[in-house]
Design an enzyme around this catalytic site. Structure first.
Site, short mmCIF file in Angstrom:
data_model
loop_
_atom_site.label_atom_id
_atom_site.label_comp_id
_atom_site.label_asym_id
_atom_site.label_seq_id
_atom_site.Cartn_x
_atom_site.Cartn_y
_atom_site.Cartn_z
N GLY A 22 0.83 -1.11 0.07
CA GLY A 22 -0.05 0.03 0.04
C GLY A 22 0.89 1.27 0.09
N ALA A 29 13.53 -0.11 4.91
CA ALA A 29 14.73 -0.28 4.11
C ALA A 29 14.45 -0.70 2.60
CB ALA A 29 15.78 -1.01 4.71
N ARG A 57 17.05 11.29 0.20
CA ARG A 57 16.52 11.65 -1.11
C ARG A 57 15.11 10.90 -1.16
NH1 ARG A 57 19.06 10.09 -6.16
NH2 ARG A 57 17.85 10.79 -7.99
N ASN A 112 9.45 9.92 -4.33
CA ASN A 112 8.14 10.32 -4.85
C ASN A 112 7.51 10.90 -3.55
OD1 ASN A 112 5.34 10.29 -5.07
ND2 ASN A 112 5.23 8.88 -6.54
N GLN A 120 3.36 7.99 3.84
CA GLN A 120 3.93 7.25 4.84
C GLN A 120 4.15 7.98 6.27
OE1 GLN A 120 5.12 4.00 4.95
NE2 GLN A 120 3.68 4.20 3.35
N LYS A 142 16.98 7.36 2.28
CA LYS A 142 16.89 6.69 3.70
C LYS A 142 15.46 6.08 3.74
CE LYS A 142 20.05 9.64 6.20
NZ LYS A 142 20.14 10.83 7.22
N GLY A 143 14.95 5.54 4.90
CA GLY A 143 13.64 5.12 5.11
C GLY A 143 12.59 6.07 5.60
N GLU A 191 8.44 4.06 9.03
CA GLU A 191 8.19 3.85 10.38
C GLU A 191 8.31 5.29 11.30
OE1 GLU A 191 9.67 -0.39 11.37
OE2 GLU A 191 10.53 0.20 9.57
#
Ligand SMILES: Cc1cc2nc3c(=O)[nH]c(=O)nc-3n(C[C@H](O)[C@H](O)[C@H](O)COP(=O)(O)OP(=O)(O)OC[C@H]3O[C@@H](n4cnc5c(N)ncnc54)[C@H](O)[C@@H]3O)c2cc1C
Ligand code: SF4
Lengths: 754, 352
Positions: free
Chosen positions: A479, A520, A641, A644, A651, A714-715, A718
């Site tokens: 999702g 990740a 970076r 989108n 998120q 990076k992520g 969370e």
């Protein structure tokens, strides 16, 4: 891309030039809102039958009787699978060959180790018959007293927390730091057990053909699932085909094959027909992992100048009696605030529950709400604004390791978030603000953090003579927009626009994309895609630059640039050739190449890698009635970076909403005697509804990270939970003057002691 | 699931005949009953589907000015009926504060009245529960009982009735029209739900086969339209059952309370009408002191049934607030967050 998955090719998804960075909408959006996206349980192969779990109503003991005759006699029931007749497995479900392998309840014996544990599976022609068959089993038990909650048994120090983190870590001397401090704060915070409530419950449709197994099931880690099933059933991974094009949410619960999924496969083996097994909502509260409760003791010392002299973070948590996962709640104190002395430690009790596992920001979420509350309490005790206090103790290097950060735009997050929120107008003391209706208003903040991880992944890139390209990597769309973001990276990697790039994902026969976890996935699979693209372009460039008939002849591999389906000579745009022409002349229909990715050990040894953010929250509280509402949230996040921004923002939103949930709503209520969860339904397991989240803003703070990976990603999955939960809790204090240390904060907490 | 008969009677008489058999249950929208069946809490042998019975889905004004709400009127339809909402604003507000839009679109008036408790042990078939399995005991009594009753409970059962709409209905003297084996009868809504005593399995005064045909609000109930509110505390801003709720209605004459109505929800096995509070308000000026006294009177007999003492003080404060809101005047339009303390107090008042 399997034929039924028709992703959007509207102009918005077919842009020319660089695709990375474009805020494209989800390419699978139309499919999802029209019901065209096929989730696991939507599959109905020829001859399929239904399996339903019978689960234990006791938390500890033994099953002594199942009324098999009654269940089997029910019309439509084909078989009842119990420990007595369950098909054999090649591997003991209680085997633990490595820390990333979790024990499963696959009817290996008659023992019960938590409420809700599967104790039999009824397979029938219809869902109704299987359901009734399961009810007719009317189990009897030999019951032992259940161990429930954080005080359910004697605590011990686990060998490791999270996955392989040491339970205790220290630098400096915390006791000395506290002793010498001008201001000391000690406080205990409690967080509840939370359970996975993804919209899509765990579901599986499994079909055997000899030793070949075909599966539809949601998975956040296709290759790992394949390996786990292969081990359990003693078949080659290649014989297992898993389709998982869409997940209706995962949040960690679909990272590993769970017991119920394996039971669905066993059921199919038993009856020799395809079987569907879908968990009921209440069956999610047991065998598929959860977030364990914690009790955390924070001790902070501050010198006269407002700098931390000591930071002690101790966390107690629970785990199951039969496996090891310990919520690493205290580890969040390793990275956020500069202190000459930091000590983190964990202890745990084993209770009669399913094994707790990963849930969005495991460790960081639980630890962050306690740490951010404690920082807020300390700032107040020192007479400092909470933002000023955080800036005063800003970690220029990672406190626990002394390593420099690969990048850290947290100062900018603080500044931009505070500006947008209007933080400078915050009165220092609590209970100072009211709205026009007389409601108490409070402002609080928290720092968000999450490690920038990288796992391993592979991708395969193909360039075709017709000028199109294919990128394959078995990535997972939970999702979050994987179908879109990876296609963007793929298009750029191939030097094509998205209309000419076919991205294939979501099945286990594709190259291993690793795990969609630890925030990740984009970095890991994205880098594999990036490398695969570069490799196939290099092959193409070899063909051109080595061929005297090509305008690129002699340019050398590094002398060409791929763009828009052509290779250009670097520095001379007039010399170029299309992919198709190069392949045609070489007499090739297509060429391919593979790419892999993994963390760079040198960079990891040299740098601490984390995403950061700052969250500002406003709450309103009814002064007499205590009802609380988070009325405004602003988060500012720096996570390298952005592929989108639309997907990234969503998120952040989702994470921030979970933060509100953490602070104000979410909690599993277990009976203290039986250990059974009493609110295992979406009506009474409260998560925020729209009315709980009236205003939400996420700012994307620019950050360039040359070290995390070549794409600088990076992520973002969370981090939003962290920071937010504490910000909301701190805002409640600022509104009311009452410090609540047990989460979620309930209105009765605000009634007493006003 | 369990096999059961399903009948769809064509008339009220057929329905009653079909439902009089032991083990029969009426099925309206099923938003409660089907959940109970799926969870194995209810195992009816025969479902008598009344959802298509003719004539029970109307909202009518009777010659004497009373309003009659058919048992099959959907919760949402009733709340959004402009005339009804204007005349009985607290009822509309209560309806809209319940459940979710999707549930309200389905749920019926009769089903809402007859919905069963949300006690977690009642739903957990492995727990002892006198309401579900008479004589088995009450696991809530020494268990998780933060949300349980503080009024009218017994050692046998400490559950609450979860309906919102019943609360203003009780306050406004609603009457329930019933047809059963022995013909028609009616009773005050207040008499419909029973306190648990020693027989908590029996939620209501209905006998087997009794069918609720309608709920009637007497003409006098409209006299409170200008000053009537419903207020509901819950653990999220919407889509949650009440921790405590209150319906308050005042008839003001010359700056004095001529008549007051007050009922509480979430505190007992029935909507809890407090005549003591109403009497304490009659003839008083509508001020904080009067409201506080009324709140004291309303909760005078309350006692915790467990870890829920806070509900008593919470209910007192809620009563005082609901009365204050009612005194301030019914908003002209239903607030965006019905019954929530976060529905803005500012805005135009109801013009009666
Ligand atoms: C998730 C969730 C949240 C909810 N939140 C709220 C809330 O906040 N506030 C609130 O008030 N309610 C709430 N509800 C309850 C909801 O209002 C009821 O489920 C609904 O009103 C029941 O109506 P129904 O038509 O579906 O009844 P059914 O489920 O069909 O029937 C319920 C019971 O009433 C009996 N019955 C139905 N009609 C008649 C009749 N005419 N005569 C005699 N007996 C009859 C049935 O036999 C059955 O026992 C919630 C429900 C759910 C599932
Ligand atoms: S309070 Fe009533 S409904 Fe709840 S367990 Fe006790 S007897 Fe059952």
């Amino acid at each position: 891309m399997s034929p039924e998955i028709r992703l959007s090719t509207t102009p918005a998804h077919a842009r020319h030039g660089s695709s990375i960075g474009q805020p494209l909408t989800r390419r699978d959006g139309a499919l999802k809102v029209t019901g065209g996206a096929r989730y696991a349980a939507d599959n109905h192969p020829e001859g399929m039958v239904h399996a339903v779990l019978a689960t234990s109503s006791i938390a500890r003991g033994r099953v002594t009787f199942l009324d098999l005759d009654a269940a089997k006699a029910h019309p439509g029931v084909l078989a009842v699978m119990t420990p007595a007749n369950r098909p054999p497995l090649a591997e003991d479900p209680d085997a633990k060959l490595h820390p990333f392998m979790f024990r499963l309840d696959l009817l290996q014996n008659d023992l019960v180790r938590y409420a809700g544990q599967p104790i039999a599976v009824v397979i029938a022609e219809t869902l109704e018959a299987a359901t009734e068959g399961a009810a007719l089993l009317a189990p009897r038990y030999e019951t032992l007293p259940a161990r429930v909650g954080l005080d359910g048994d004697t605590p011990f120090i686990p060998a490791a927390v999270g996955i392989g983190n040491p339970a205790e870590v220290r630098i400096g001397d915390v006791e000395a730091g506290l002793a010498g401090a001008a201001t000391r704060i000690e406080a205990v915070y409690e967080t509840p057990a939370q359970y996975h409530n993804a919209m899509e419950p765990h579901a599986i449709v499994a079909a055997w053909d000899g030793d070949a197994l075909s599966i539809d099931t949601p998975s956040q880690a296709l290759a790992m699932a394949q390996g786990r099933i292969a081990g359990l059933f003693g078949i080659a991974p290649d014989n297992i085909h898993i389709r998982s094009p869409f997940l209706g949410g995962g949040f960690g619960s679909k990272g590993f094959i769970t017991g119920p999924q394996a039971l669905g496969i066993l059921a199919a083996r038993m009856v020799g027909r395809p079987v569907k097994l879908v968990l009921r909502r209440e069956q999610m509260y047991g065998p598929v992992g959860h977030r364990a409760p914690t009790r955390q003791r924070l001790r902070l010392g501050v010198g006269r100048d407002g700098t931390l002299t000591a930071l002690g973070h101790h966390a107690k948590t629970t785990s199951s009696t039969y496996d090891d996962f310990f919520e690493p709640a205290a580890d969040v104190a390793h990275t956020l605030y500069a202190s000459p002395a930091i000590a983190t430690s964990h202890e745990a009790v084993r209770i009669d529950t399913g094994t707790p596992l990963f849930m969005r920001a495991p460790g960081e979420a639980t630890g962050s709400i306690a740490l951010e509350s404690a920082i807020d309490e300390t700032a107040w005790a020192c007479g400092m604004d909470p933002l000023a206090f955080r800036l005063k103790n800003y970690a220029e290097v990672e406190p626990i390791s002394g390593k420099p950060f690969s990048s850290k735009a947290l100062r900018e997050c603080y500044a931009q978030g505070a500006e947008r929120f209007g933080w400078s107008r915050r009165p220092f003391a609590p209970r100072q603000m009211r709205d026009e209706d007389g409601l108490l208003v409070g402002w609080g903040m928290g720092t968000a953090t999450f490690p920038a991880l990288m796992f391993q992944a592979e991708a395969r890139a193909v360039l075709k003579r017709d000028g199109t390209g294919v990128m394959e990597s078995g990535t997972h769309d939970m999702g979050q927009g994987a179908w879109t973001a990876f296609a963007q990276i793929a298009a750029d990697a191939l030097g094509l626009d998205m209309a000419r790039t076919e991205f294939r994902a979501g099945t286990s026969d594709l190259p291993d994309a690793g795990i969609a976890g630890g925030s990740a996935h984009t970095a890991t699979a994205g880098m594999a895609i990036h490398h695969a693209g570069a490799a196939v372009i290099a092959r193409l460039a070899d063909l051109a630059t080595g061929d005297a008939r090509s305008p690129l002849f002699g340019a050398g591999n590094a002398g060409v640039v791929a763009r828009d389906g052509r290779l250009f000579r670097r520095g001379d745009e007039s010399r170029s050739e299309s992919y198709g022409d190069i392949l045609a002349r070489a007499g090739l229909g297509e060429i391919d190449a593979r790419g892999t990715s993994a963390a760079d050990p040198d960079a990891q040894a040299s740098y601490a890698m984390h995403a950061h953010g700052a969250v500002f929250a406003e709450v309103k509280v009814d002064p007499d009635l205590g009802q609380i509402r988070a009325t405004r949230l602003v988060g500012a996040f720096a996570a390298g970076r952005v592929i989108n921004s639309r997907l990234v923002r969503s998120q952040y939103y989702g994470g921030m909403i979970w933060g509100v949930s953490f602070a104000l709503h979410e909690q599993a209520v277990a009976d203290p005697r039986s250990g059974r969860i009493l609110n295992a339904n979406l009506g009474e397991y409260h998560i925020p509804v729209n009315a709980d989240v009236p205003a939400l803003e996420a700012l994307i703070v620019e950050e360039h990270d040359p070290h995390v990976n070549a794409l600088g990603i990076k992520g973002v999955g969370e981090i939003g939970v962290t920071g937010t939960a504490g910000a909301v809790a701190n805002a409640v204090w600022h509104a009311t003057g009452r410090r609540c240390r047990r989460f979620p904060i309930r209105l009765d907490d605000l009634l007493t002691g006003r | 699931m369990n096999t059961f008969d399903y009948v769809r009677p064509a008339s009220v008489a057929d329905a009653i005949a079909a439902a009089t058999a032991p083990g029969a249950a009426y099925l309206a929208a099923g938003t409660n009953l089907l959940d109970l069946m799926k969870g194995d809490i209810a195992r009816p042998e025969r479902l008598v589907d009344i959802s298509r019975l003719p004539g029970l889905d109307r909202i009518e004004t009777l010659p004497d000015g009373a309003v009659r709400i058919g048992a099959l009127v959907r919760n949402a339809d009733l709340a959004h009926d402009a005339l009804f909402a204007k005349t009985y604003p607290a009822v509309a507000e209560a309806l809209l504060s319940g459940a979710s839009a999707q549930l309200r679109n389905a749920a019926t008036m009769g089903g809402n009245l007859m919905q069963r408790t949300r006690c977690g042990y009642f739903y957990d078939v492995a727990s002892a529960c006198n309401k579900r399995a008479p004589g088995s005991g009450c696991d809530a009594r020494a268990g998780e009982n933060r949300l349980h009753a503080v009024l009218g409970w017994s050692e046998a059962c400490i559950a609450t009735h979860p309906s919102d709409v019943c609360v203003p209905l009780a306050a406004l003297d609603a009457v329930v029209e019933i047809e059963g084996r022995d013909g028609r009868r009616e009773m005050p809504l207040e008499a419909l739900h029973r306190l648990p005593g020693d027989t908590p399995a029996q939620d209501t005064a209905l006998a087997p086969g009794d069918l609720i045909l309608a709920v009637r609000l007497p003409a006098e109930a409209a006299g409170f339209a200008a000053n009537a509110r419903y207020l509901k505390l819950r653990e999220r801003t919407s889509y949650a059952f009440a921790l405590v709720s209150a319906a308050a209605a005042l008839r003001l004459e010359g700056g004095v309370i001529a008549e007051a109505r007050l009922a509480l929800g979430g505190v007992a096995a029935k909507p809890w009408r407090s005549r003591a509070a109403e009497q304490a308000l009659a003839g008083r000026r509508p001020d904080d002191d009067a409201f506080r006294r009324a709140a004291q009177a309303a909760l005078a007999d309350a006692r915790p049934s467990g870890d829920n003492g806070f509900k008593i003080e919470l209910a007192r404060r809620l009563v005082a607030r609901a009365l204050a809101l009612a005194a301030a005047g019914t908003p002209e339009r239903l607030p965006a967050l019905p019954a929530s303390p976060f529905s803005s107090a500012a805005g135009a008042r109801h013009v009666a």
